[in-house]
Structure formats: structure tokens, C-alpha cells
Design an enzyme around this catalytic site. Structure first.
Site, PDB file in Angstrom:
ATOM      1  N   HIS A 290      12.967  -2.554  -1.224  1.00  0.00           N
ATOM      2  CA  HIS A 290      12.111  -2.036  -2.298  1.00  0.00           C
ATOM      3  C   HIS A 290      12.863  -0.933  -3.049  1.00  0.00           C
ATOM      4  O   HIS A 290      13.588  -0.143  -2.436  1.00  0.00           O
ATOM      5  CB  HIS A 290      10.810  -1.490  -1.708  1.00  0.00           C
TER       6      HIS A 290
ATOM      7  N   TRP B 189       0.808  -1.221   0.000  1.00  0.00           N
ATOM      8  CA  TRP B 189       0.000   0.000   0.000  1.00  0.00           C
ATOM      9  C   TRP B 189       0.844   1.276   0.000  1.00  0.00           C
ATOM     10  O   TRP B 189       0.292   2.384  -0.093  1.00  0.00           O
ATOM     11  CB  TRP B 189      -0.947   0.003   1.214  1.00  0.00           C
TER      12      TRP B 189
ATOM     13  N   GLY C  85       1.406  -3.044  -6.289  1.00  0.00           N
ATOM     14  CA  GLY C  85       1.365  -1.732  -5.653  1.00  0.00           C
ATOM     15  C   GLY C  85       0.021  -1.074  -5.864  1.00  0.00           C
ATOM     16  O   GLY C  85      -0.966  -1.372  -5.190  1.00  0.00           O
TER      17      GLY C  85
ATOM     18  N   GLU D 290      11.985   1.803  -4.201  1.00  0.00           N
ATOM     19  CA  GLU D 290      11.728   3.173  -3.737  1.00  0.00           C
ATOM     20  C   GLU D 290      12.582   3.489  -2.505  1.00  0.00           C
ATOM     21  O   GLU D 290      13.023   4.627  -2.326  1.00  0.00           O
ATOM     22  CB  GLU D 290      10.231   3.346  -3.436  1.00  0.00           C
TER      23      GLU D 290
HETATM   24  P1  PGA Z   1       3.075  -0.868  -8.769  1.00  0.00           P
HETATM   25  O1  PGA Z   1       4.078  -1.062  -7.548  1.00  0.00           O
HETATM   26  O2  PGA Z   1       2.250  -2.139  -8.862  1.00  0.00           O
HETATM   27  O3  PGA Z   1       2.243   0.334  -8.412  1.00  0.00           O
HETATM   28  O4  PGA Z   1       3.908  -0.660  -9.989  1.00  0.00           O
HETATM   29  C1  PGA Z   1       4.684  -2.297  -7.300  1.00  0.00           C
HETATM   30  C2  PGA Z   1       5.597  -2.181  -6.103  1.00  0.00           C
HETATM   31  O5  PGA Z   1       6.186  -1.139  -5.909  1.00  0.00           O
HETATM   32  O6  PGA Z   1       5.746  -3.120  -5.303  1.00  0.00           O
END
Ligand code: PGA
Length: 253
Positions: free
Chosen positions: A93, A10, A234, A95
Site C-alpha cells: 500500500h 479500514w 478506504g 501509505e
Molecule cells: P481512500 O483510500 O478510498 O480513502 O482514498 C484507498 C486506499 O488507501 O486503499
């Protein structure tokens, strides 16, 4: 035979009430599913969400944990603190690699800490667009696996079969440009052969997921890839109907 696994990440979305409502709406979905279903709410909602669902039906994961065991680390949340509410935790991850400069060494410490406390780490690996364009995708992912799983502490070795690997090319995350199933298949094969070479028979239980712009429309194409055991979702995991459809596809495997 590895049970399919679908994880909803999330990210930094939802508020307390919407998180609890979304989690509750997913309990019947998880109850009916042949796939294992896990959601990863934002850290502040973990307690409320965990207390409002039956965790033996719908699994709960954290999106991150501290690399440290405990001590003066303001703002960090240790693996041990997550244990009452979670059974899974994401590690590495893309990010967090990008936003927080997390290195493979830091991510390896998180994986080791999670394993030491009985959490099931989901190690995220994947190349950036420039690395793929330069023909370096396989090498980058092998390096991330080695960097994060190279720690040979007793806990890491003993519980390595509880790790999940998520192949998530950074360029496919949140872009609506998912990898092709062929690319995902090739990378999952590379991951599985790395696991087999490094971990031997323990690798057999490790599930390999695909993540990056997974939707109800493309989930089946990824679940048709024999090397993939599930999906890390995501954006689409914030929509109960879309996520339920994805869980249904994974369950039909
Ligand atoms: P997304 O993100 O499905 O919005 O591309 C996947 C994730 O970051 O795990």
C-alpha cells in the site's frame, strides 16, 4: 469471467467494538452481493472480527504482513500467523511505501510469503503526483509490478493466479480527488498487458482493482471500465451505508 471484488481497507481506524459492529453489519450486504466482499480491519481486531462473522460470506484480509517467515522480528506479524483469521493480505500500500520505506523487494518478499501460506495477496501499485506529471506513471507501475512479482519461487509461480492487483495512484488516496475513469482505464490496460506478457494464461484469473477516493457517487464510473474488476475502498468503507452502496454498484456489473 472474473467475479467483481470490493475490498474495504479500514486503515488505522475503529476500536474493537466498532470494528465488530461494522463487520457484522456488512454480513447481510455480502450475502446479497454478486460481488465478492472483503474487509481489512486493523491487525489487533482481526481475531474478534473473524470470530464474529461467517468468513465464507464476508472475507477478511490483513493490511500487511511481515516480509520474514518467522524469527526475531519484534512487532512483525508473519503471513502464517494471519492464516487462521484471514484469506487476503494487502501488500505494498502506498501509505506503507511512504511511511515505512517499503521497497519493491520488500513487498515482493511479502507477496511471496503470503502465497507460500495460501493467503491471497493484493498488490497495490500506483504512481505519485510528481511521477504522473513527469509522464512516468506507466513506467513506475510496470517497475512496481516487476519488482514485486519478479520472485520466481515455486510458491509464487504455482499460486500467482490468486494475486489481485490494485491500481491506486498515491495522489488519489484520501484526497477526495479520484483518478478519472479514463486514467484508471489506461493504467488498468497497462497492468493487464504487463500481466499477460509476464504470466501468460495465469494472468486471466488476476483481478485488477481501482482504489483512491472511491465513493458511492463515483463507484459506477469505475465499474463501467471494462479493464477493472473491482474497487479498493478506504474512507468510504468505514461507513456501512456507503460501502453497501459501492458493493451494490459492483454487484450490478
Ligand atoms: P481512500 O483510500 O478510498 O480513502 O482514498 C484507498 C486506499 O488507501 O486503499
Amino acid at each position: 469471467m472474473r467475479r467483481p471484488l470490493v475490498i474495504g481497507n479500514w486503515k488505522m481506524h475503529t476500536n474493537r467494538d466498532s470494528a465488530v459492529a461494522l463487520a457484522r453489519s456488512l454480513v447481510p450486504v455480502a450475502r446479497e452481493a454478486a460481488a465478492e466482499v472483503v474487509i481489512c480491519p486493523p491487525t489487533p481486531w482481526l481475531v474478534a472480527v473473524a470470530e464474529s462473522v461467517d468468513r465464507s460470506i464476508l472475507g477478511i484480509g490483513a493490511q500487511d504482513c511481515s516480509r520474514f517467515e518467522d524469527g526475531p522480528h519484534t512487532g512483525d506479524v508473519s503471513a502464517a500467523m494471519l492464516v487462521p483469521w484471514c484469506s487476503f493480505v494487502l501488500a505494498g500500500h502506498s501509505e506503507r511505501r511512504a511511511d515505512n520505506g517499503e521497497t519493491d523487494e520488500i513487498i515482493g518478499a511479502k507477496v511471496g510469503g503470503a502465497l507460500a501460506h495460501g493467503l491471497r495477496p493484493v498488490l497495490c501499485v500506483g504512481e505519485r503526483a510528481s511521477e504522473r506529471d513527469a509522464g512516468r506513471a506507466a513506467g513506475v507501475v510496470r517497475g512496481q509490478l516487476g519488482g514485486a512479482l519478479g520472485n520466481r519461487s515455486r510458491d509464487t509461480v504455482a499460486r500467482i493466479d490468486t494475486v489481485t492487483i490494485a491500481y491506486e495512484p498515491a495522489w488519489a488516496i484520501g484526497t477526495s480527488k479520484a483518478a478519472t475513469p479514463e486514467d484508471a482505464s489506461e493504467m488498468a490496460s497497462i497492468i493487464r498487458s504487463w500481466l499477460g506478457n509476464e504470466l501468460g494464461g495465469d494472468a486471466d484469473a488476476i483481478r485488477v482493482l481501482y482504489g483512491g477516493s472511491v465513493s458511492a457517487d463515483n463507484a459506477a464510473a469505475f465499474m463501467d471500465v471494462p479493464e477493472l474488476d473491482g474497487l479498493l475502498v478506504g474512507g468510504a468503507s468505514l461507513d456501512a451505508d456507503a460501502f453497501a452502496a459501492i458493493v451494490g454498484v459492483a454487484s450490478a456489473r
